[in-house]
Design an enzyme around this catalytic site. Sequence first.
Site, PDB file in Angstrom:
ATOM      1  N   LYS A   1       0.862  -1.184   0.000  1.00 40.88           N
ATOM      2  CA  LYS A   1       0.000   0.000   0.000  1.00 40.88           C
ATOM      3  C   LYS A   1       0.895   1.231   0.000  1.00 40.88           C
ATOM      4  CE  LYS A   1      -3.766   2.286   2.480  1.00 40.88           C
ATOM      5  NZ  LYS A   1      -4.675   2.236   3.647  1.00 40.88           N
TER       6      LYS A   1
ATOM      7  N   LYS B   1      -2.163  -1.715  -3.715  1.00 37.31           N
ATOM      8  CA  LYS B   1      -3.011  -0.523  -3.692  1.00 37.31           C
ATOM      9  C   LYS B   1      -2.128   0.718  -3.733  1.00 37.31           C
ATOM     10  CE  LYS B   1      -6.441   1.777  -0.736  1.00 37.31           C
ATOM     11  NZ  LYS B   1      -7.163   1.754   0.559  1.00 37.31           N
TER      12      LYS B   1
END
Length: 328
Positions: free
Chosen positions: A199, A251
């Site tokens: 992330k 992500k």
Amino acid sequence: MSAEFPYVRPRRLRQSPAMRRLVAETRLHPAELILPLFVREGVSEPVPVSSMPGVVQHTRDTLRKAVVEAAEAGLGGVMLFGVPAVQDATGSEGTNPDGILQRAIRDVVSEVGDSLVVMSDLCLDEYTDHGHCGVLAADGSVDNDATLERYAEMARVQADAGVHLVGPSGMMDGQIAVVRRALDESGHQDTGILAYTAKYASAFYGPFREAVGSSLKGDRKSYQQDPANAREALRELEQDLAEGADLVMVKPAMAYLDILRQVADASPVPVSAYQVSGEYAMVEAAAANGWIDRERMIIETLTSLRRAGAEQILTYWAVEAAGMLEQR
């Protein structure tokens, strides 16, 4: 005939929709799509998210209707985010057994049962008055180990509410091991973990912060990954797998296709990608101005994520995209 005559004509396999469908290397299916949903405490009507046209903060009642629609569309799952009425320094509503997310989990599970995989965000940023993903130390930095204690408690209350998969998204070191231990010790050995493995500290999250009512000041660069780095994503993958992750995630998605491909090539567990709020908002804004073909762009972006190795895709277009796929 000239030696240069094109005996090899790849265009032969592009001549008709039927031919293109026959030889397509990458296919999308609704069951691979996951719909992120926001539920807000204390509202009587859905609240539109201005930076994400078509996305709302749901009431508990409209959330129930949304998950039924998702199940009927054949989606694979939903990811739930709670928007509490009260935020504080430690994000106490995140561990309140009767907090908005825990109530929403119970609502959704009772509504759709096992027709969908019900997932929940396991992070404190929605619940803290400073907007960070953890509790703060005296110097204002995020205290990794103190935050892990809060994550363990969050995992227990979300699992008690009946969630199928928890999604630790705070990028704290050791978070998967702590959550796995908390789940096992509380009798939730069958509750899975979708790890937010890679992330990045991205500008693409801007609209999401409106969607969850985040009060973040500053940034999260000290704990989310540097967009300049690729190799450390594989180190994070190795750690999450060792700690017990059942699925892993990259992500954002579209600007990180190289990372997605590397993680997919290395991972023995399913790999997800999150097509985040900024990606959604850019397409919607361009389409609203007539600059792009919106439906083609939606399917093209989702196909690119599958092609790069995503086996599940979190996308705000999940229900609409499922309908498009049915018509193809």
